[in-house]
Design an enzyme around this catalytic site. Structure first.
Site, PDB file in Angstrom:
ATOM      1  N   LYS A   1      43.852  -0.766  73.180  1.00 27.37           N
ATOM      2  CA  LYS A   1      44.338  -1.683  74.221  1.00 27.37           C
ATOM      3  C   LYS A   1      43.802  -3.092  73.956  1.00 27.37           C
ATOM      4  O   LYS A   1      42.661  -3.260  73.528  1.00 27.37           O
ATOM      5  CB  LYS A   1      43.867  -1.208  75.597  1.00 27.37           C
ATOM      6  CG  LYS A   1      44.632  -0.036  76.166  1.00 27.37           C
ATOM      7  CD  LYS A   1      44.082   0.393  77.514  1.00 27.37           C
ATOM      8  CE  LYS A   1      44.241  -0.678  78.565  1.00 27.37           C
ATOM      9  NZ  LYS A   1      43.806  -0.203  79.909  1.00 27.37           N
TER      10      LYS A   1
ATOM     11  N   HIS B   1      43.974  -5.313  76.536  1.00 24.14           N
ATOM     12  CA  HIS B   1      43.761  -5.842  77.871  1.00 24.14           C
ATOM     13  C   HIS B   1      42.845  -4.879  78.631  1.00 24.14           C
ATOM     14  O   HIS B   1      42.471  -3.824  78.104  1.00 24.14           O
ATOM     15  CB  HIS B   1      45.097  -5.995  78.617  1.00 24.14           C
ATOM     16  CG  HIS B   1      45.830  -4.700  78.781  1.00 24.14           C
ATOM     17  ND1 HIS B   1      46.560  -4.120  77.756  1.00 24.14           N
ATOM     18  CD2 HIS B   1      45.931  -3.846  79.839  1.00 24.14           C
ATOM     19  CE1 HIS B   1      47.092  -2.983  78.185  1.00 24.14           C
ATOM     20  NE2 HIS B   1      46.721  -2.793  79.438  1.00 24.14           N
TER      21      HIS B   1
END
Length: 226
Positions: free
Chosen positions: A112, A114
């Site tokens: 990821k 974020h």
């Protein structure tokens, strides 16, 4: 309906109960199946078919009992994406029920960019890590998990798998004289805990259960077994 988990069972009894459970659940099937190595196997084990709560709970009980019986020491469990994710979670729950509460973690295939970011989810990887997966074929997934665990500063200490096919691994398309489990044990220096092995499946077939498949599975082992 599958039978209950044997109480205070030895490894042989636990293995037989697991093979019977896998067959009755439709996870262990017989026929003609092409393996990753290109071999035509007379049986196929697909852990993805442990696909409801009752089956997963029972599967976790088999793992947890085999792990406890093995005597392997560890500080946390890790499930490699994707099949290892529910395995690590449910086995951690079952281990806690048995009085052994340990942290667990797993990885994403894609990191990821974020939120918390990264590819790891769950408890921080530290100490001696027990990797939980379904089967080992070429050992590729094991090496990927080991690299990830080491990069986090933890120790890839042991593996727990459901079924050891006890057959030759392949490297660069060629058979080698050892299995993926033997490679992990001898070359990577890790302990391996298995619920059942191919010899347990042959014993199950030889006792009259689905005996029409025994000869084909035995012939496969004689050709590719270690």
């Amino acid at each position: 309906m599958v039978d209950s988990l044997p109480q205070s069972a030895g490894a042989g009894e636990l293995a037989q109960a697991f093979v019977r459970f896998a067959v009755e659940a439709g996870v262990l099937r017989f026929g003609e199946f092409k393996t990753k190595a290109g071999r035509m196997s007379p049986y196929f084990f697909n852990a993805g078919l442990f696909d409801d709560g009752a089956k997963m709970g029972r599967l976790a009980a088999f793992y947890a009992n085999a792990i406890v019986d093995s005597g392997i020491e560890f500080d946390m469990v890790f499930g490699p994406a994707y099949k290892g994710i529910p395995l690590a979670a449910t086995v951690a729950v079952e281990l806690a029920r048995l009085g052994r509460n340990v942290p667990f973690a797993y990885n994403r295939k894609e990191a990821k960019d974020h939120g918390e970011g990264g590819s790891l989810v769950g408890a921080p990887l530290k100490g001696r890590v027990l990797i939980i997966d379904d089967v080992m074929s070429a050992g590729t997934a094991a090496r990927e998990s080991i690299a990830l665990i080491k990069a986090a500063g933890a120790v890839p200490h042991a593996m727990a798998i459901a079924l050891d096919r006890q057959e030759k691994a392949t490297e660069n398309g060629q058979d080698v004289p050892y299995s993926a489990v033997q490679y992990v044990q001898s070359q990577l220096g890790m302990q391996v805990c298995t619920i059942a092995r191919l010899e347990d499946l042959l014993r199950y077939l030889g006792d009259g259960a689905a005996s029409e498949h025994h000869a084909r599975v035995q012939a496969y082992r004689e050709r590719y077994g270690v």
